[in-house]
Design a protein around this motif. Structure first.
Motif, PDB file in Angstrom:
ATOM      1  N   THR A  39       0.861  -1.026  -0.152  1.00  0.00           N
ATOM      2  CA  THR A  39       0.088   0.145   0.180  1.00  0.00           C
ATOM      3  C   THR A  39       0.836   1.304  -0.140  1.00  0.00           C
ATOM      4  O   THR A  39       1.898   1.380   0.840  1.00  0.00           O
ATOM      5  CB  THR A  39      -0.792  -0.075   1.326  1.00  0.00           C
ATOM      6  N   GLU A  42      -0.443   8.061  -3.372  1.00  0.00           N
ATOM      7  CA  GLU A  42      -0.385   8.544  -4.587  1.00  0.00           C
ATOM      8  C   GLU A  42       1.131   9.412  -4.789  1.00  0.00           C
ATOM      9  O   GLU A  42       0.907  10.228  -3.979  1.00  0.00           O
ATOM     10  CB  GLU A  42      -1.827   9.188  -5.126  1.00  0.00           C
ATOM     11  N   VAL A 102      -3.316   5.927  -9.216  1.00  0.00           N
ATOM     12  CA  VAL A 102      -4.391   5.042  -9.017  1.00  0.00           C
ATOM     13  C   VAL A 102      -4.326   4.142 -10.299  1.00  0.00           C
ATOM     14  O   VAL A 102      -5.117   3.120 -10.158  1.00  0.00           O
ATOM     15  CB  VAL A 102      -5.728   5.757  -8.687  1.00  0.00           C
ATOM     16  N   GLU A 105      -2.801   0.903  -9.770  1.00  0.00           N
ATOM     17  CA  GLU A 105      -3.108  -0.333  -8.602  1.00  0.00           C
ATOM     18  C   GLU A 105      -3.589  -1.519  -9.547  1.00  0.00           C
ATOM     19  O   GLU A 105      -4.322  -1.679 -10.445  1.00  0.00           O
ATOM     20  CB  GLU A 105      -4.386   0.561  -7.980  1.00  0.00           C
ATOM     21  N   SER A 125      -1.999  -1.514  -3.733  1.00  0.00           N
ATOM     22  CA  SER A 125      -3.233  -0.664  -3.238  1.00  0.00           C
ATOM     23  C   SER A 125      -2.592   0.805  -3.303  1.00  0.00           C
ATOM     24  O   SER A 125      -1.655   1.327  -2.512  1.00  0.00           O
ATOM     25  CB  SER A 125      -3.682  -0.960  -2.031  1.00  0.00           C
ATOM     26  N   VAL A 126      -3.377   1.807  -3.843  1.00  0.00           N
ATOM     27  CA  VAL A 126      -2.909   3.247  -3.886  1.00  0.00           C
ATOM     28  C   VAL A 126      -3.850   3.984  -2.959  1.00  0.00           C
ATOM     29  O   VAL A 126      -5.223   4.045  -3.297  1.00  0.00           O
ATOM     30  CB  VAL A 126      -2.795   3.745  -5.386  1.00  0.00           C
TER      31      VAL A 126
END
Length: 427
Positions: A39, A42, A102, A105, A125-126
């Motif tokens: 994770t 952005e 994103v 992702e 995951s962004v």
């Protein structure tokens, strides 16, 4: 004859769609590959790692979520400079992705090719933290009405949480969300009743998000309440007499603040020497011809207001009187008296109207009467003093005459010469 593991040809794109977990087991030993989920914020840098167990030199391939090959045994296969191979060992393969968005992702495939091809997916995951929210006003706020305020966070992932704060207390709002692809826009709307005292009051909208680590993005907003103007003339201190200067200041409030201020004199024109500078009216060398009611007016789109000031200019009066000295000689000394009215206008009430001409004769008459009474008292004192002195002198002479007559009579009885006694005692 089946080719060995090292001589395996590159698989076709169709053969690259495989399962999430790779466990390759041979008859004598077992090879395994394990991926780690990531994770990242952005715009940050993501590290995607593939851990190898019992690696025997088989081919390792890393693919992006669109199943495009990024690296083949440590060699770049896709022309995207944001991806870099930073580590390739028999136990660990690691790549980095800079300036993550994103759109990056998804699941990244770590594949190990042997007789049977298996893979495991590393999920990227962004997280998108919100920017500082904005505050929108549906319509302008007017005194006595309501204002609708909307706090808007245009883009976040997961959705941001919005709160309205006024005077350290939360104001409940109506929250709505709208998806924009993989991000979400969030809004919160409140309605407030406003009065003119609320103009300039502070209201804040706070946006919180897991990616902010307990911090908040805050937008401060000050209420802009429109209302009609108020006007108040600030009067000069004290009493104004002929020759003085007048300065009146018109204090104005309102939103929007009136730009034009109008000075007039009721039922008459302004004096020739009147000068207007914004909200200030100045008149030099006053005279009684300047008496009157002066009016200050101002207006905006929400109303008009005015205030008045009654100007009364007093004349200077001189009086000549007599001053008596204690030596009973009257001496004429001209004394100039400035007669002020017995009822001065209250400077706190600019509209008060005072009759000045009726006050001056009473003051003059009072001064004259006081001088007359003083003169009469002095004359009475002098008269009484002179009368007492004369009466004392008369009584002294009368007593002396009686003594003389007694001595003459005594001489006659004793046979003395009356004429000699008379000569001796005659004064």
């Amino acid at each position: 004859m089946r080719p060995g593991p090292r001589s395996l040809l590159l698989p076709t794109p169709l053969s690259l769609s495989l399962r999430a977990l790779v466990l390759l087991c041979l008859a004598t030993r077992c090879q395994a590959v394990q991926a780690e989920n990531v994770t990242v914020l952005e715009g940050g840098t993501a590290q995607i790692s593939c851990r190898l167990q019992n690696y025997d030199g088989s081919i390792v391939v890393i693919q992006n979520p669109r199943r495009q090959t990024l690296f083949f045994n440590g060699t770049r296969a896709l022309k995207d400079d944001r991806f870099q191979m930073v580590l390739f060992t028999p136990r660990l393969v690691r790549i980095t992705l800079t300036n993550v968005s994103v759109s990056d992702e998804g699941g990244y495939f770590c594949q190990l090719y042997t007789d049977d091809t298996h893979h495991q997916v590393a999920t990227l995951s962004v997280s998108v933290p919100p920017d500082t929210p904005t505050v929108e006003v549906k319509q302008e706020a007017v005194e006595g009405g309501e204002v609708e305020l909307t706090c808007l966070s245009l883009r976040s992932k997961p959705p941001a949480t919005l709160r309205w704060i006024r005077d350290r207390r939360e104001i409940p709002g109506v929250v709505s969300q709208q998806e924009n692809g993989k991000t979400v826009s969030v809004s919160s709307t409140i309605r407030l009743s406003v009065e003119r005292k609320d103009n300039g009051a502070a209201v804040s909208c706070e946006a919180s998000h897991p990616a902010l680590g307990g911090q908040k993005r805050v937008r401060h907003y000050r209420l802009d309440v429109h209302f009609a103007p108020t006007v108040r003339i600030i009067p000069p201190p004290g009493i104004l007499r002929e020759g003085d200067s007048l300065s009146l200041t018109c204090s104005i409030t309102g939103n929007p603040l009136p730009r034009d201020v109008q000075w007039t004199r009721i039922n008459d024109t302004l004096p020739e020497r009147a000068e207007i500078s914004g909200p200030t009216l100045q008149v030099s060398r006053l005279s009684q011809s300047h008496n009157g009611t002066y009016l200050c007016q101002a207006q905006n789109n929400y109303g008009r207001a005015a205030d008045h000031y009654a100007l009364l200019v007093y004349e200077n009066v001189s009086v000549t009187t007599m001053v008596l000295s204690t030596s009973h000689h009257a001496t004429s000394h001209p004394i100039t008296l400035l007669i002020t009215p017995s009822y001065a206008p209250d400077p706190r009430d600019p509209g008060a109207v005072i009759e000045t001409h009726s006050a001056v004769p009473y003051a003059v008459i009072g001064g004259i009467l006081a001088l007359l009474v003083f003169t009469i008292i002095c004359v009475l004192i002098i008269t009484i003093w002179c009368s007492v002195r004369q009466k004392g002198s008369y009584l002294t002479h009368e007593a002396s005459g009686l003594d003389e007559h007694g001595e003459v009579q005594e001489a006659f009885l004793n046979g003395n010469d009356a004429s000699q006694g008379k000569k001796e005692y005659l004064l």
